[in-house]
Design an enzyme around this catalytic site. Structure first.
Site, short mmCIF file in Angstrom:
data_model
loop_
_atom_site.label_atom_id
_atom_site.label_comp_id
_atom_site.label_asym_id
_atom_site.label_seq_id
_atom_site.Cartn_x
_atom_site.Cartn_y
_atom_site.Cartn_z
N GLY B 38 12.86 -9.92 -28.34
CA GLY B 38 12.48 -10.49 -27.05
C GLY B 38 13.60 -11.20 -26.33
O GLY B 38 14.77 -10.98 -26.61
N SER B 39 13.20 -12.07 -25.39
CA SER B 39 14.15 -12.68 -24.47
C SER B 39 15.05 -13.71 -25.15
O SER B 39 14.65 -14.39 -26.08
CB SER B 39 13.37 -13.37 -23.35
OG SER B 39 14.21 -14.27 -22.66
N THR B 40 16.27 -13.81 -24.62
CA THR B 40 17.22 -14.80 -25.13
C THR B 40 16.74 -16.22 -24.88
O THR B 40 17.25 -17.15 -25.52
CB THR B 40 18.59 -14.63 -24.46
OG1 THR B 40 18.39 -14.68 -23.05
CG2 THR B 40 19.24 -13.32 -24.83
N VAL B 41 15.78 -16.39 -23.98
CA VAL B 41 15.23 -17.73 -23.75
C VAL B 41 14.53 -18.23 -25.02
O VAL B 41 14.30 -19.42 -25.20
CB VAL B 41 14.29 -17.72 -22.52
CG1 VAL B 41 13.71 -19.10 -22.25
CG2 VAL B 41 15.03 -17.24 -21.28
#
Lengths: 392, 241
Positions: B38-41
């Site tokens: 998923g997202s790097t956030v």
């Protein structure tokens, strides 16, 4: 990974907790990707700058990291969630502004340059061919690798900050020759007027995680900017290869040995893509400048609009960097009759969902992020179509 | 597992419907999962968990990737990777040594077992486990047994062959790497061997009811102990190549 004695000292915390954490990050990532060592980088460009994307945790992380650390190479920052001077007229809330201001203060205290742009290469930080960088913004990374022929992986926000502080990056991926060879050839025999961003959009989808070789077209610099941004948004690659760039001046410079597939994207494919992304005809916002507009692009638009009058039935954003903005006051003055010329921010990272529902753009990259991150009903139009729509 | 959207950063509760532990909290526990997606956030979500004092105590991954590794360093959560997480069960007590990259399952005993495939002119010997043995009664298996103190794995393999088949003239033809699997409070680590034998005359002991010489392709007709097909496949592939 092999570390020098000086690097070992940083890792052991002898130069403070912030530098230690930065080194731990670089070493961990180097180990994951099989890097053998750290290499010096000429500059860093850090993503994770908008309060919208990193939130309260991001603020606290940056504030913690900023204690006692300084960037050791020229380092720039990605766009913020607002224009630092024009945030009130943008419609951004005071609360959002105050949080954003803490992020800006943390980056400033670490000595990062106040270049809040996805186009640092148009804002005084243009790398040279062959230089190693640690850049995070996907569109800047793909431009640096593909057009300029510099070398950078697509860094995450924290790893780019770590590289800014240490001045190095683990040597893997696009830093190494063997990982910079194209694996799929994409032929673009003809691109209809204004659809270069969608050519990038389709090339990214076709390429997946393979570096594409682009044939059939000789794009100019601004076209590389919008094309590459879309390639990196729909694909998992931060580089393409094409003749006529600084990186590959001649077609004979290009190594075809790894090409495993050849694909053609026709002008019909591009028109069909434009049709599919056309969305509705009514918009709250027309957003231009993803990636940030160049002086040349602002000049082109100003020329088109010069003798026309604004229609004012929706808001208009022309997004650019501070440096480009100050380079062409006359263009800016013309464009300001039609909308806001914003610096430091863009439609992808601003809290657009708090202000608008329907946005039209000429950007292939923004067409990926407006519907997701921005929760917009998004419409793709060419630059000329948008200029036509906002003027009479 | 994705931290962005997959874990509630206010209380550490797992929200991801794909995750078997949905509804449970990661707070103060050792979290074991294959790898991050998923997202790097997601790295910032891990940092938020830490700020909210609901972060996991440690993380165990089959393979590390940048999002979780970055988040673990930002949040000072000890993390180890390259671990066979199939050996770990929910609610195990685990000691994590992140400095050495090692874990220890405190309530689980590792037991070493040898299993030998005997081969004669293209056919292999399988044995049906009797009702008197401690595990997998009625299942077909190779010549298997515990490794005793003060003997090597190969010595154990040769001893078991002598005890369970009466065959003496055996020639070691191959071995494959040990495989471990979890069964209740035990981890069985199986050391596979391949021997060529000169005779098909087998005398079974109390541990087995029946035996058969079969072509490897016939194995699917038999109900075997877990993982037996893979053991044979690995052994035969290795010696053929």
């Amino acid at each position: 990974m092999h570390l020098t004695r000086d690097e070992e000292k940083v890792l052991a915390g002898e130069e403070g907790g912030g530098r230690q954490k930065a080194m731990e990050l670089l070493v961990a990532l180097g180990d994951i990707f099989g890097a053998e060592r750290l290499i010096p980088v000429k500059s860093a460009q850090v993503s994770g700058a908008s309060f919208k994307t990193i939130g309260d945790a991001g603020i606290q992380w940056l504030e913690a990291m900023s204690e006692g650390t300084r960037a050791s190479v020229p380092s720039m920052v990605n766009p913020l969630g607002l224009d630092m001077r024009r945030w009130r007229s943008m419609g951004v809330s005071r609360d959002f502004h105050d949080k954003q201001a803490r992020i800006v203060a943390a980056y400033k205290s670490m000595g990062l340059r106040p270049v809040y742009s996805c186009t640092p290469y148009l804002a005084g930080y243009r790398p040279r061919r062959g230089q190693h960088l640690a850049w995070a913004e996907s569109s800047a990374t793909v431009f640096a690798n593909s057009y300029i022929g510099a070398r950078t992986n697509r860094e995450g926000g924290p790893s780019a900050l770590a590289s800014a502080i240490i001045g190095k990056s683990p040597e893997y991926g696009l830093h190494l020759d063997e990982n910079r060879l194209p694996k799929v050839e994409v032929n673009l025999p003809s691109i209809p007027e204004g659809l270069v961003p969608l050519a990038g959009y389709l090339v990214g989808k076709t390429a997946g995680n393979r570096i594409p070789l682009i044939t059939g077209q000789a794009l100019v610099e601004d076209e590389h900017k919008s094309f590459g941004a879309a390639v990196a948004a729909t694909g998992a690659v931060s580089m393409y290869v094409s003749a006529g760039t600084v990186g590959h001046r001649k077609a004979s410079d290009i190594d075809h040995s790894m090409i495993e597939e050849r694909v053609t994207i026709s002008s019909r494919d591009l028109r069909r893509c434009a049709e599919e992304l056309s969305g509705g005809d009514e918009w709250d916002l027309v957003a231009i400048g993803c990636p940030h507009s160049s002086t040349r692009e602002l000049g082109h638009m100003a020329k088109r609009l010069k003798n026309r009058r604004p229609r004012k039935d929706c808001d208009v954003w022309f997004c650019t960097s501070r440096m480009v903005h100050s380079s062409c006051p006359q263009h800016v003055a013309t464009l300001r009759r039609f909308g806001k010329v914003l610096c430091d921010t863009c439609m992808v990272v601003a809290p657009i969902e708090e202000m608008y529902e329907r946005t039209a753009t000429n950007s292939g990259k923004a067409m990926v992020y407006l519907p997701t991150l921005g929760r917009q009903k998004a419409s793709f139009r060419t630059t000329d179509q948008l200029l036509e729509a906002i003027s009479r | 597992m994705s931290f962005l959207g997959g874990v509630d950063s206010s209380n550490g509760v797992i929200l991801d419907p794909e995750c078997a532990l949905i509804g449970e909290s990661v707070r103060g526990r050792i979290l074991s999962f294959p790898f991050g997606i998923g997202s790097t956030v997601g790295s910032y979500v891990m940092y938020q968990l830490k700020l909210n004092k609901v972060a996991p105590k440690a993380i165990i991954n089959r393979s590390a990737e940048p999002i979780v590794a970055t988040g673990a360093i930002m949040s000072e959560i000890p993390m180890v990777d390259d671990i066979d997480i199939s050996l770990i069960s929910t609610d195990d007590r685990v000691a994590v040594n992140a400095a050495d990259g090692a874990i220890e399952l405190l309530d689980v005993t590792e037991r070493h077992v040898v299993t030998s495939i005997l081969r004669n002119r293209g056919k292999i010997l399988i044995l049906k486990r009797s009702n008197k043995v401690g595990s997998y009664r009625g299942s077909w298996a190779g010549v298997s047994g515990f490794v005793e103190k003060n003997e090597t794995y190969e010595e154990a393999a040769r001893r078991e062959i002598a005890e369970e088949t009466g065959l003496g003239d055996v020639h070691l033809s191959g071995r494959s790497s040990a495989r471990s699997f979890r069964d209740d409070d035990n981890v069985w680590t199986v050391h596979p061997y391949l021997f060529d034998v000169s005779s098909r005359t087998v005398t079974i002991d109390w541990e087995h009811d029946d035996c058969a010489w079969i072509a490897p392709g016939e194995l699917k007709k038999y109900s075997t102990v877990p993982g037996f097909h893979a053991v044979i496949k690995n052994l035969l592939e290795q010696t053929n190549s």
